[in-house]
Design an enzyme around this catalytic site. Structure first.
Site, PDB file in Angstrom:
ATOM      1  N   CYS A  25      15.845  -0.166  -5.536  1.00  0.00           N
ATOM      2  CA  CYS A  25      14.302  -0.574  -5.158  1.00  0.00           C
ATOM      3  C   CYS A  25      13.890  -1.672  -6.025  1.00  0.00           C
ATOM      4  CB  CYS A  25      13.652   0.870  -5.377  1.00  0.00           C
ATOM      5  SG  CYS A  25      13.814   1.993  -4.275  1.00  0.00           S
ATOM      6  N   HIS A  29      11.701  -4.274  -0.324  1.00  0.00           N
ATOM      7  CA  HIS A  29      12.241  -3.424   0.656  1.00  0.00           C
ATOM      8  C   HIS A  29      10.833  -2.720   1.259  1.00  0.00           C
ATOM      9  CE1 HIS A  29      11.845  -0.772  -2.479  1.00  0.00           C
ATOM     10  NE2 HIS A  29      11.655   0.217  -1.853  1.00  0.00           N
ATOM     11  N   HIS A  31       8.859   0.749   3.447  1.00  0.00           N
ATOM     12  CA  HIS A  31       8.793   2.372   4.023  1.00  0.00           C
ATOM     13  C   HIS A  31       8.028   2.442   5.010  1.00  0.00           C
ATOM     14  CE1 HIS A  31      10.828   3.630   0.425  1.00  0.00           C
ATOM     15  NE2 HIS A  31      10.326   2.882  -0.419  1.00  0.00           N
ATOM     16  N   HIS A  75       1.861  -3.534   7.113  1.00  0.00           N
ATOM     17  CA  HIS A  75       2.671  -4.763   7.348  1.00  0.00           C
ATOM     18  C   HIS A  75       2.300  -5.917   6.048  1.00  0.00           C
ATOM     19  CE1 HIS A  75       3.538  -2.958  11.182  1.00  0.00           C
ATOM     20  NE2 HIS A  75       4.642  -3.873  10.951  1.00  0.00           N
ATOM     21  N   GLU A 136       6.920   8.702   1.471  1.00  0.00           N
ATOM     22  CA  GLU A 136       7.532   7.388   1.683  1.00  0.00           C
ATOM     23  C   GLU A 136       8.960   7.425   2.296  1.00  0.00           C
ATOM     24  OE1 GLU A 136      10.338   6.283  -2.063  1.00  0.00           O
ATOM     25  OE2 GLU A 136       8.140   5.601  -2.402  1.00  0.00           O
TER      26      GLU A 136
END
Length: 211
Positions: A25, A29, A31, A75, A136
């Protein structure tokens, strides 16, 4: 009047990276977050009110959460602005990517605290935020409860209060009391205050030799 909790669920896609983390992490990345927002209040009893019978209109709650959380974080990529990730964030912004800079490590735990503060500021005065659940993954989530944030009473002995009064009461026979207090383990509760009580008794004993 009955207090009722109501919950509305939201979802949004957000990226982040955990600078300094010792696992995958640390890389950028994302979720598919799910956010459960629970508020508590009393249903409206005024029959002339168009919201009669509601704690809060689900539509009003939706408007608050979308404007404060979903529309901003969906986003977007979240970075801690106090780390070298600020350089990556600036680069992404220059390429017209949506970036959010925060002053904390963007874990689910810290994000849910941030979300709670944002939502509380927008709720009507008669409605309280009861809890948040930020999920998440299917198996991992963080929760925030208002009851966990309430100030707790300090139960430690207060030298100016009960403990001092009790000690003064026994000063007429201080030698017996002092020896009993020090030598009898049952006098002290078996917790973190034991040492504090011992120190205080010792100080009072020697600071009042005339008693």
């Amino acid at each position: 009047m009955n207090k009722i909790r109501i919950t509305k669920q939201f979802s949004f896609e957000t990226g982040h990276a955990l600078y300094g983390y010792d696992g995958k992490c640390k890389n950028v990345h994302g979720h598919s977050y799910k956010l459960n927002v629970t508020v508590i209040g009393t249903p409206i009893t005024d029959t002339s009110n168009v919201k009669y019978g509601m704690v809060i209109d689900f539509g009003d709650l939706k408007r608050i959460v979308k404007s404060e959380i979903v529309d901003k974080f969906d986003h977007a990529t979240v970075f801690n602005k106090n780390t070298p990730h600020i350089e990556l964030a600036r680069e992404l912004e220059s390429r017209d990517h949506s970036v959010i800079l925060v002053d904390y490590q963007p874990t689910s735990e810290n994000m849910v605290v941030d979300f709670a503060e944002k939502i509380k500021r927008q709720l009507p005065a008669n409605i309280q935020l009861f809890s948040l659940k930020l999920q998440e993954t299917e198996t991992s989530f963080a929760e925030w409860f208002a009851s966990d944030q309430a100030p707790r009473h300090n139960k430690s002995p207060n030298p100016e209060g009960g403990v001092k009064r009790e000690l003064n009461y026994f000063f007429s026979n201080k030698r017996v009391f002092y020896n009993s207090a020090i030598n009898t383990s049952s006098f002290f509760p078996k917790n973190v205050f034991r040492k504090k009580l011992y120190i205080y008794i010792t100080q009072v004993f020697y600071e009042h030799p005339a008693r």
